[in-house]
Design an enzyme around this catalytic site. Structure first.
Site, PDB file in Angstrom:
ATOM      1  N   ARG A  95       0.856  -1.176   0.000  1.00 35.77           N
ATOM      2  CA  ARG A  95       0.000   0.000   0.000  1.00 35.77           C
ATOM      3  C   ARG A  95       0.896   1.231   0.000  1.00 35.77           C
ATOM      4  NH1 ARG A  95      -4.197  -1.340   4.685  1.00 35.77           N
ATOM      5  NH2 ARG A  95      -5.532  -2.867   3.647  1.00 35.77           N
ATOM      6  N   GLN A  98       4.293   2.028   2.122  1.00 36.99           N
ATOM      7  CA  GLN A  98       4.856   0.861   2.818  1.00 36.99           C
ATOM      8  C   GLN A  98       6.239   0.502   2.266  1.00 36.99           C
ATOM      9  OE1 GLN A  98       1.682  -2.103   2.449  1.00 36.99           O
ATOM     10  NE2 GLN A  98       1.159  -1.855   4.612  1.00 36.99           N
ATOM     11  N   GLY A 120      -1.941   0.235   7.491  1.00 39.12           N
ATOM     12  CA  GLY A 120      -0.994  -0.871   7.332  1.00 39.12           C
ATOM     13  C   GLY A 120       0.402  -0.540   7.844  1.00 39.12           C
ATOM     14  N   LYS A 121       0.465   0.003   9.044  1.00 38.83           N
ATOM     15  CA  LYS A 121       1.769   0.368   9.605  1.00 38.83           C
ATOM     16  C   LYS A 121       2.548  -0.856  10.081  1.00 38.83           C
ATOM     17  CE  LYS A 121      -0.178   3.537  12.345  1.00 38.83           C
ATOM     18  NZ  LYS A 121      -1.473   3.764  11.678  1.00 38.83           N
ATOM     19  N   SER A 122       1.838  -1.837  10.647  1.00 37.95           N
ATOM     20  CA  SER A 122       2.567  -2.975  11.254  1.00 37.95           C
ATOM     21  C   SER A 122       3.480  -3.665  10.259  1.00 37.95           C
ATOM     22  CB  SER A 122       1.591  -4.008  11.817  1.00 37.95           C
ATOM     23  OG  SER A 122       0.432  -3.407  12.262  1.00 37.95           O
ATOM     24  N   CYS A 455     -15.220  23.243   4.289  1.00 35.92           N
ATOM     25  CA  CYS A 455     -15.082  21.828   3.974  1.00 35.92           C
ATOM     26  C   CYS A 455     -14.597  21.071   5.215  1.00 35.92           C
ATOM     27  CB  CYS A 455     -14.074  21.666   2.842  1.00 35.92           C
ATOM     28  SG  CYS A 455     -13.690  19.949   2.490  1.00 35.92           S
ATOM     29  N   CYS A 473     -12.263  17.748  -2.321  1.00 37.49           N
ATOM     30  CA  CYS A 473     -13.207  17.005  -1.481  1.00 37.49           C
ATOM     31  C   CYS A 473     -14.208  16.230  -2.340  1.00 37.49           C
ATOM     32  CB  CYS A 473     -13.940  17.975  -0.561  1.00 37.49           C
ATOM     33  SG  CYS A 473     -15.146  17.221   0.512  1.00 37.49           S
ATOM     34  N   CYS A 477     -18.433  15.967   1.574  1.00 37.78           N
ATOM     35  CA  CYS A 477     -18.788  16.369   2.936  1.00 37.78           C
ATOM     36  C   CYS A 477     -20.044  17.220   2.844  1.00 37.78           C
ATOM     37  CB  CYS A 477     -17.648  17.116   3.630  1.00 37.78           C
ATOM     38  SG  CYS A 477     -17.507  18.867   3.265  1.00 37.78           S
ATOM     39  N   CYS A 480     -19.482  20.935   1.594  1.00 34.26           N
ATOM     40  CA  CYS A 480     -19.167  21.086   0.174  1.00 34.26           C
ATOM     41  C   CYS A 480     -20.376  20.693  -0.672  1.00 34.26           C
ATOM     42  CB  CYS A 480     -17.983  20.221  -0.218  1.00 34.26           C
ATOM     43  SG  CYS A 480     -16.426  20.825   0.423  1.00 34.26           S
TER      44      CYS A 480
HETATM   45  P1  ADP Z   1      -2.403   0.329  11.293  1.00 34.33           P
HETATM   46  O1  ADP Z   1      -1.394  -0.158  12.309  1.00 34.33           O
HETATM   47  O2  ADP Z   1      -1.823   1.328  10.348  1.00 34.33           O
HETATM   48  O3  ADP Z   1      -3.656   0.827  11.919  1.00 34.33           O
HETATM   49  P2  ADP Z   1      -2.436  -2.418  10.499  1.00 34.33           P
HETATM   50  O4  ADP Z   1      -0.987  -2.585  10.357  1.00 34.33           O
HETATM   51  O5  ADP Z   1      -3.085  -2.986  11.708  1.00 34.33           O
HETATM   52  O6  ADP Z   1      -2.831  -0.898  10.381  1.00 34.33           O
HETATM   53  O7  ADP Z   1      -3.119  -2.992   9.181  1.00 34.33           O
HETATM   54  C1  ADP Z   1      -4.491  -2.906   8.968  1.00 34.33           C
HETATM   55  C2  ADP Z   1      -4.948  -3.975   8.016  1.00 34.33           C
HETATM   56  O8  ADP Z   1      -4.431  -3.768   6.713  1.00 34.33           O
HETATM   57  C3  ADP Z   1      -4.490  -5.368   8.427  1.00 34.33           C
HETATM   58  O9  ADP Z   1      -5.577  -6.251   8.309  1.00 34.33           O
HETATM   59  C4  ADP Z   1      -3.438  -5.716   7.411  1.00 34.33           C
HETATM   60  O10 ADP Z   1      -3.396  -7.086   7.152  1.00 34.33           O
HETATM   61  C5  ADP Z   1      -3.911  -4.964   6.187  1.00 34.33           C
HETATM   62  N1  ADP Z   1      -2.785  -4.676   5.278  1.00 34.33           N
HETATM   63  C6  ADP Z   1      -1.629  -4.086   5.594  1.00 34.33           C
HETATM   64  N2  ADP Z   1      -0.849  -3.944   4.498  1.00 34.33           N
HETATM   65  C7  ADP Z   1      -1.539  -4.472   3.463  1.00 34.33           C
HETATM   66  C8  ADP Z   1      -1.272  -4.641   2.071  1.00 34.33           C
HETATM   67  N3  ADP Z   1      -0.135  -4.237   1.521  1.00 34.33           N
HETATM   68  N4  ADP Z   1      -2.224  -5.249   1.311  1.00 34.33           N
HETATM   69  C9  ADP Z   1      -3.391  -5.645   1.871  1.00 34.33           C
HETATM   70  N5  ADP Z   1      -3.694  -5.527   3.170  1.00 34.33           N
HETATM   71  C10 ADP Z   1      -2.795  -4.947   3.965  1.00 34.33           C
HETATM   72 ZN    ZN Z   2     -15.700  19.120   1.724  1.00 33.20          ZN
HETATM   73 MG    MG Z   3      -1.185  -0.220  14.330  1.00 39.63          MG
END
Ligand code: ADP
Ligand code: ZN
Ligand code: MG
Length: 654
Positions: A95, A98, A120-122, A455, A473, A477, A480
């Site tokens: 995403r 990443q 998808g930070k993890s 907005c 936007c 919203c 808007c």
């Molecule tokens: P955050 O810590 O940013 O809130 P998470 O790391 O918990 O988010 O990820 C949220 C969801 O997104 C998880 O279910 C994860 O499996 C999914 N995810 C993360 N990266 C990808 C990716 N490249 N493609 C599809 N799903 C993803």
């Molecule tokens: Zn707006």
């Molecule tokens: Mg997280």
């Protein structure tokens, strides 16, 4: 010196002092505005620079710190990373941001990643962990969050574990052994910050692991918890600076959804990473429609309103309703259930077993709606949430953003509807009064609700220090998307009237709750609290409330709290800016519907203008008193229909 003269001098001194105080407040505001503008200028410059880099030749060639430079897939580790993405994590593509983040941390840089919840930070530390020798230390604020991640990693077959207060002696021993074992398979070790702060033994194991070259990197999740200004500050996070000081060669990666500049700066200072590479994903969620609705005054009407939505627009669709209190959430759940809607309650005071049951049933679509308090949050990852309704506003913009952001994770359209009630301001402020910056944050939230003409995305962006153009936007919203125009109306006379009421009450040693104040103003309630000569405003109740809320936000009024054994009561007092009203050149403005068809009821009439004439802005260009120079920020407000104003709080000086 005769006493009359002395009294006159004292009088004058008093008046000069209060005017001075008012001037100081203004200076303070200007300084804050200056900081805001400097910040904005910096951001704009950065954006422009990035754009010109994009269009210039050879962009991808040079090194440098922009995200683009890290997007490449020709690093030494690129193949390994691709493989891990598909094989270990069973995902097809990265995403946004990443890949950049993973490359930067693989290159040994200290990185901060700011990305909305669910972005998808993890993966940005889990995947590098799998591709590096040794193990990654992950600092995580909650055991439940660790467990969620460990469950997923276990399913994927990635070796990971945690150490916490309930770990058995054997487990601790095993982990300590693995930390310094060159042949260990352990890739991720999760701990809470307390572990670093309190366990000398653990620190000494880390030290050994580091010396053996096995501490691959340190990930600090929810890194805003370091900062006092972050919305969930955790004192033990403050001690984490030790990690960078002791292990300078292990790269650090900090992750959060909070993008507020001073929170990040603070966190960087605390973690001793003065200049991390910082990647910021946009706060914008293009598929979310933001809307604020006026909360109906009777709870029956309110439920009817919600039920109508659920049974028409959201028939059969999954959603969350966030409530202020456990009682509210139970009450709403019951009302919905009575009408045959499949709803379940979720709040902190429930048995863990019951909480899990509601969560599971909702995830499986056996329950349509979870009616919850803020306790329903971390670890929720249902993709097809079509609506998040706020039964009451959140206590801060961060909270609102996170809670509403649980809608539409699947990128299909979803709605975020907030019901704004005047009374909620005081319910929440009595609750957050003990928090350091609780009231400031609440007022930012109220500001969002009180803006009928800007907005919603611009308002959110501002909060996250992002530059945002409302044109982008896409009418996603309410503001808007609405046809009506707004004009600034002068509400100063109202403010003066309210102040008179407060001053009289003060002389009588009476404290006024918001309700009593409004009663006295509109000529209801206890007769002695009314002030002769103050004419009741000819306005609908919501407008009256909006004016009072605006005066609170603008500090012409302030809340004063009284603590009893059972409750905290909020009273309204004169605010610090009231002295600005000494000058008759001041005008406090508030956007009101311009006189278009169907909007007539909203129009403000000042008490001095009893005719039907609409209240045109008194002065529309703000100039500085001394220099007479025009301040570029203030805009000419045309009274024409459809005019849109962009700022609702200008103080106008002739
Ligand atoms: P955050 O810590 O940013 O809130 P998470 O790391 O918990 O988010 O990820 C949220 C969801 O997104 C998880 O279910 C994860 O499996 C999914 N995810 C993360 N990266 C990808 C990716 N490249 N493609 C599809 N799903 C993803
Ligand atoms: Zn707006
Ligand atoms: Mg997280």
């Amino acid at each position: 010196m005769d006493s009359e003269e002395a009294a006159a001098l004292v009088d004058e001194l008093e008046s000069v002092s209060s005017e001075l105080q008012a001037v100081e407040i203004q200076l303070q505001e200007l300084l804050e505005r200056q900081q805001e503008l400097i910040q904005r200028k910096r951001l704009l410059n950065k954006k422009i620079q990035r754009l010109s880099e994009d269009s210039g030749p050879g962009t991808s060639a040079g090194g440098g710190d922009s995200a683009e430079n890290w997007q490449k897939e020709d690093f030494l580790w690129s193949q390994k990373i691709r493989d891990a993405l598909c094989n270990s994590f069973q995902l097809r593509s990265f995403r946004s941001l990443q890949l950049e983040t993973i490359n930067a941390t693989m290159a040994g840089r200290d990185v901060f990643l700011i990305m909305p919840t669910g972005g998808g930070k993890s993966l940005c530390y889990q995947l590098p962990a799998v591709c590096s020798d040794g193990f990654t230390l992950v600092i995580c604020p909650l055991v439940s969050l660790m467990e969620d991640q460990l469950m997923v990693l276990d399913r994927l077959g990635v070796s990971a574990t945690s150490l916490n207060a309930s770990s058995s002696k054997e487990h601790v021993k095993w982990v300590h052994g693995e930390m310094t074992n060159k042949n260990s398979r352990l890739k991720l070790l999760y701990v809470t910050p307390e572990k670093i702060a309190k366990s000398k033994l653990f620190m000494s194991r880390l030290e050994k692991a580091y010396q053996a070259g096995l501490l691959a990197r340190v990930a600090v999740d929810e890194v805003h918890c370091c900062s006092q200004w972050g919305h969930d500050f955790r004192p033990d996070y403050k001690t984490l600076g030790i990690l960078k000081r002791q292990f300078p060669n292990s790269p650090l990666i900090g992750l959060t959804a909070t993008a507020t500049t001073h929170v990040l700066k603070d966190a960087q200072k605390i973690l001793c990473v003065p200049k991390p590479l910082t990647f910021t994903a946009s706060f914008n969620r293009p598929n979310l429609f933001y809307e604020v609705r006026l909360k109906p005054s009777s709870s029956q009407d309110f439920i009817a309103d919600i039920v109508k939505l659920i049974n028409s627009r959201y028939r059969g669709q999954s959603g969350i309703i966030y409530c202020f209190s456990q009682k509210d959430s139970e009450h709403v759940t019951m009302s919905l259930q009575k009408l045959g809607i499949r709803a379940g309650t979720y709040h902190a005071n429930m048995e863990p077993r019951d909480k899990t049951k509601v969560h599971t049933k909702w995830t499986a679509n056996e329950i349509q709606i979870v009616v919850a308090t803020v306790a329903f949050g971390m670890g929720i990852d249902k993709p097809d949430v079509r609506f998040v309704i706020h039964h009451s506003m959140s206590k801060s913009m961060e909270n609102y953003y996170q809670e509403s952001g649980r809608a539409g994770r699947d990128d299909a359209r979803a709605d975020c509807i907030l019901y704004y009630g005047f009374g909620d301001i005081f319910r929440i402020s009595s609750m957050v009064v003990m928090e350091n910056v609780g009231q400031k944050k609440l007022y930012e939230m109220v500001g969002y609700c009180q803006s009928p003409d800007r907005c919603r995305r611009v308002l959110i962006a501002q909060h996250f220090d992002e530059v945002w153009d409302s044109a982008k936007c896409n009418k996603m919203c309410d503001n808007c998307n609405s046809e009506g125009g707004w004009e600034k109306a002068d509400i100063t006379p109202y403010c003066r009237d309210i102040v008179k009421i407060l001053e009289q009450a003060n002389q009588m040693d009476e404290k006024l709750t918001p309700l009593k104040l409004m009663d006295a103003w509109v000529g209801k309630g206890v007769a002695k609290l009314r002030v002769p000569g103050v004419r009741p405003p000819q306005l609908p109740r919501p407008e009256i409330e909006r004016i009072i809320a605006h005066l609170l936000l603008q500090q012409f009024l302030r809340e004063d709290f009284s603590f009893t054994a059972y409750a905290t009561i909020s009273y309204i007092k004169r605010g610090p800016k009231v002295d600005l009203l000494r000058s008759d050149k001041y005008a406090i403005c508030l956007p009101m519907r311009s006189g278009g068809a169907g909007a007539g009821a909203d129009k403000v009439k000042s008490p001095q203008q009893s005719t039907s004439q609409s209240l045109a802005p008194k002065v529309s260009v703000t100039t500085s008193k001394n220099s007479g120079r025009k301040r570029p920020k203030a805009e000419k407000v045309s009274v024409a229909k459809k005019s849109k104003v962009t700022n609702d709080d200008s103080i106008v000086i002739d």
